[in-house]
Design a protein around this motif. Structure first.
Motif, PDB file in Angstrom:
ATOM      1  N   GLU A   1       2.838  -4.021  30.634  1.00 61.34           N
ATOM      2  CA  GLU A   1       3.532  -5.075  29.904  1.00 61.34           C
ATOM      3  C   GLU A   1       2.582  -5.656  28.866  1.00 61.34           C
ATOM      4  N   ALA A   2       3.119  -5.961  27.699  1.00 58.82           N
ATOM      5  CA  ALA A   2       2.326  -6.550  26.625  1.00 58.82           C
ATOM      6  C   ALA A   2       3.132  -7.670  25.975  1.00 58.82           C
ATOM      7  N   THR A   3       2.456  -8.752  25.652  1.00 62.43           N
ATOM      8  CA  THR A   3       3.079  -9.893  24.988  1.00 62.43           C
ATOM      9  C   THR A   3       2.280 -10.197  23.732  1.00 62.43           C
ATOM     10  N   ALA A   4       2.983 -10.428  22.639  1.00 59.51           N
ATOM     11  CA  ALA A   4       2.330 -10.737  21.360  1.00 59.51           C
ATOM     12  C   ALA A   4       3.057 -11.908  20.704  1.00 59.51           C
ATOM     13  N   THR A   5       2.317 -12.674  19.932  1.00 61.50           N
ATOM     14  CA  THR A   5       2.863 -13.817  19.211  1.00 61.50           C
ATOM     15  C   THR A   5       2.556 -13.660  17.732  1.00 61.50           C
ATOM     16  N   SER A   6       3.540 -13.994  16.898  1.00 56.91           N
ATOM     17  CA  SER A   6       3.358 -13.940  15.455  1.00 56.91           C
ATOM     18  C   SER A   6       4.063 -15.131  14.845  1.00 56.91           C
ATOM     19  N   ARG A   7       3.495 -15.678  13.773  1.00 53.66           N
ATOM     20  CA  ARG A   7       4.090 -16.822  13.087  1.00 53.66           C
ATOM     21  C   ARG A   7       4.826 -16.360  11.843  1.00 53.66           C
ATOM     22  N   THR A   8       5.814 -17.135  11.432  1.00 52.79           N
ATOM     23  CA  THR A   8       6.555 -16.803  10.211  1.00 52.79           C
ATOM     24  C   THR A   8       5.656 -16.954   9.004  1.00 52.79           C
TER      25      THR A   8
ATOM     26  N   ARG B   1      -1.685   1.066  23.031  1.00 53.03           N
ATOM     27  CA  ARG B   1      -0.507   1.435  22.231  1.00 53.03           C
ATOM     28  C   ARG B   1       0.624   0.438  22.447  1.00 53.03           C
ATOM     29  N   LEU B   2       0.805  -0.011  23.679  1.00 56.90           N
ATOM     30  CA  LEU B   2       1.849  -0.989  23.972  1.00 56.90           C
ATOM     31  C   LEU B   2       1.510  -2.342  23.346  1.00 56.90           C
ATOM     32  N   ASP B   3       0.239  -2.725  23.353  1.00 57.23           N
ATOM     33  CA  ASP B   3      -0.184  -3.958  22.679  1.00 57.23           C
ATOM     34  C   ASP B   3       0.108  -3.891  21.184  1.00 57.23           C
ATOM     35  N   ALA B   4      -0.183  -2.754  20.569  1.00 54.17           N
ATOM     36  CA  ALA B   4       0.079  -2.593  19.134  1.00 54.17           C
ATOM     37  C   ALA B   4       1.575  -2.629  18.846  1.00 54.17           C
ATOM     38  N   LEU B   5       2.381  -2.034  19.724  1.00 54.17           N
ATOM     39  CA  LEU B   5       3.830  -2.064  19.554  1.00 54.17           C
ATOM     40  C   LEU B   5       4.360  -3.494  19.679  1.00 54.17           C
ATOM     41  N   ALA B   6       3.847  -4.252  20.624  1.00 51.06           N
ATOM     42  CA  ALA B   6       4.256  -5.647  20.774  1.00 51.06           C
ATOM     43  C   ALA B   6       3.853  -6.464  19.556  1.00 51.06           C
ATOM     44  N   ASP B   7       2.656  -6.217  19.012  1.00 49.68           N
ATOM     45  CA  ASP B   7       2.220  -6.904  17.791  1.00 49.68           C
ATOM     46  C   ASP B   7       3.146  -6.586  16.624  1.00 49.68           C
ATOM     47  N   SER B   8       3.502  -5.324  16.477  1.00 47.05           N
ATOM     48  CA  SER B   8       4.393  -4.921  15.386  1.00 47.05           C
ATOM     49  C   SER B   8       5.779  -5.530  15.542  1.00 47.05           C
ATOM     50  N   ALA B   9       6.287  -5.528  16.751  1.00 51.69           N
ATOM     51  CA  ALA B   9       7.612  -6.099  16.995  1.00 51.69           C
ATOM     52  C   ALA B   9       7.613  -7.602  16.763  1.00 51.69           C
ATOM     53  N   ALA B  10       6.549  -8.280  17.150  1.00 53.96           N
ATOM     54  CA  ALA B  10       6.465  -9.726  16.918  1.00 53.96           C
ATOM     55  C   ALA B  10       6.359 -10.042  15.429  1.00 53.96           C
ATOM     56  N   ALA B  11       5.591  -9.247  14.704  1.00 54.68           N
ATOM     57  CA  ALA B  11       5.473  -9.468  13.251  1.00 54.68           C
ATOM     58  C   ALA B  11       6.814  -9.233  12.560  1.00 54.68           C
ATOM     59  N   ALA B  12       7.534  -8.198  12.971  1.00 48.51           N
ATOM     60  CA  ALA B  12       8.842  -7.929  12.378  1.00 48.51           C
ATOM     61  C   ALA B  12       9.832  -9.034  12.728  1.00 48.51           C
ATOM     62  N   ALA B  13       9.803  -9.505  13.960  1.00 46.09           N
ATOM     63  CA  ALA B  13      10.718 -10.567  14.368  1.00 46.09           C
ATOM     64  C   ALA B  13      10.405 -11.875  13.646  1.00 46.09           C
ATOM     65  N   ALA B  14       9.123 -12.127  13.405  1.00 49.12           N
ATOM     66  CA  ALA B  14       8.751 -13.349  12.696  1.00 49.12           C
ATOM     67  C   ALA B  14       9.145 -13.296  11.221  1.00 49.12           C
TER      68      ALA B  14
ATOM     69  N   SER C   1       7.070 -19.641  15.346  1.00 47.08           N
ATOM     70  CA  SER C   1       6.385 -18.442  15.839  1.00 47.08           C
ATOM     71  C   SER C   1       7.311 -17.698  16.803  1.00 47.08           C
ATOM     72  N   VAL C   2       7.051 -16.427  16.942  1.00 46.88           N
ATOM     73  CA  VAL C   2       7.862 -15.562  17.799  1.00 46.88           C
ATOM     74  C   VAL C   2       6.961 -14.956  18.866  1.00 46.88           C
ATOM     75  N   ARG C   3       7.437 -14.957  20.087  1.00 53.27           N
ATOM     76  CA  ARG C   3       6.710 -14.319  21.184  1.00 53.27           C
ATOM     77  C   ARG C   3       7.568 -13.169  21.698  1.00 53.27           C
ATOM     78  N   VAL C   4       6.998 -11.979  21.689  1.00 52.11           N
ATOM     79  CA  VAL C   4       7.713 -10.767  22.086  1.00 52.11           C
ATOM     80  C   VAL C   4       7.009 -10.159  23.297  1.00 52.11           C
ATOM     81  N   THR C   5       7.794  -9.771  24.299  1.00 47.03           N
ATOM     82  CA  THR C   5       7.269  -9.096  25.476  1.00 47.03           C
ATOM     83  C   THR C   5       7.902  -7.706  25.561  1.00 47.03           C
ATOM     84  N   VAL C   6       7.043  -6.715  25.707  1.00 50.82           N
ATOM     85  CA  VAL C   6       7.464  -5.316  25.757  1.00 50.82           C
ATOM     86  C   VAL C   6       6.909  -4.708  27.039  1.00 50.82           C
ATOM     87  N   THR C   7       7.682  -3.812  27.639  1.00 52.66           N
ATOM     88  CA  THR C   7       7.226  -3.132  28.846  1.00 52.66           C
ATOM     89  C   THR C   7       7.444  -1.628  28.711  1.00 52.66           C
TER      90      THR C   7
END
Length: 139
Positions: free
Chosen positions: A129-136, A43-56, A104-110
């Motif tokens: 802790e989860a870290t995800a990366t997303s590109r614009t 769930r934390l990995d999915a949240l980090a992915d979503s936050a990175a996609a939104a930030a990108a 690209s955006v790298r987001v770390t969530v804990t």
């Protein structure tokens, strides 16, 4: 022919059965906790992915003599990622949102994890802790 048993062997199967029941119960508790920990990390990995996609997706278009390109702003990235994390009802928090290369955006969530049931074999709490990366969308 029947064998005669002495009086000292009475009830020994009861102790073995009780021991195996307690062992099985301890294994079930550990498996429940391990499964909940695994699901909390996913769930934390999915949240980090979503936050990175939104930030990108929070980029600005910049037009100059080289053409049109997407630029990421640190403040906007943090706000977009924080908006996604705040929208989800959990105790996750944003550690960092940054861009390593400008596109690209790298987001770390804990988030803390606590076992769903009491088990003396499992720690009381673990920091996940989860870290995800997303590109614009535009590069």
């Amino acid at each position: 022919m029947r064998r005669r048993t002495s009086g000292t062997e009475d009830g020994s199967i009861l102790l073995l059965t009780l021991g195996y029941v307690l062992l099985a119960f301890a294994i079930v508790l550990v498996c429940v906790c391990a499964t909940d920990l695994y699901l909390a990390q996913k769930r934390l990995d999915a949240l980090a992915d979503s936050a990175a996609a939104a930030a990108a997706d929070g980029f600005m278009l910049v037009a100059d003599e080289d053409g049109v390109r997407a630029e990421l702003d640190d403040h906007d990235m943090h706000e977009q990622a924080r908006g996604i994390i705040d929208a989800v009802e959990s105790d996750a928090s944003l550690v960092d949102a940054w861009t390593p290369d400008g596109v690209s955006v790298r987001v770390t969530v804990t988030a803390p994890w606590h076992p769903p049931v009491f088990s003396p074999f499992v720690p009381d709490g673990v920091a996940l802790e989860a870290t995800a990366t997303s590109r614009t969308a535009l590069q």
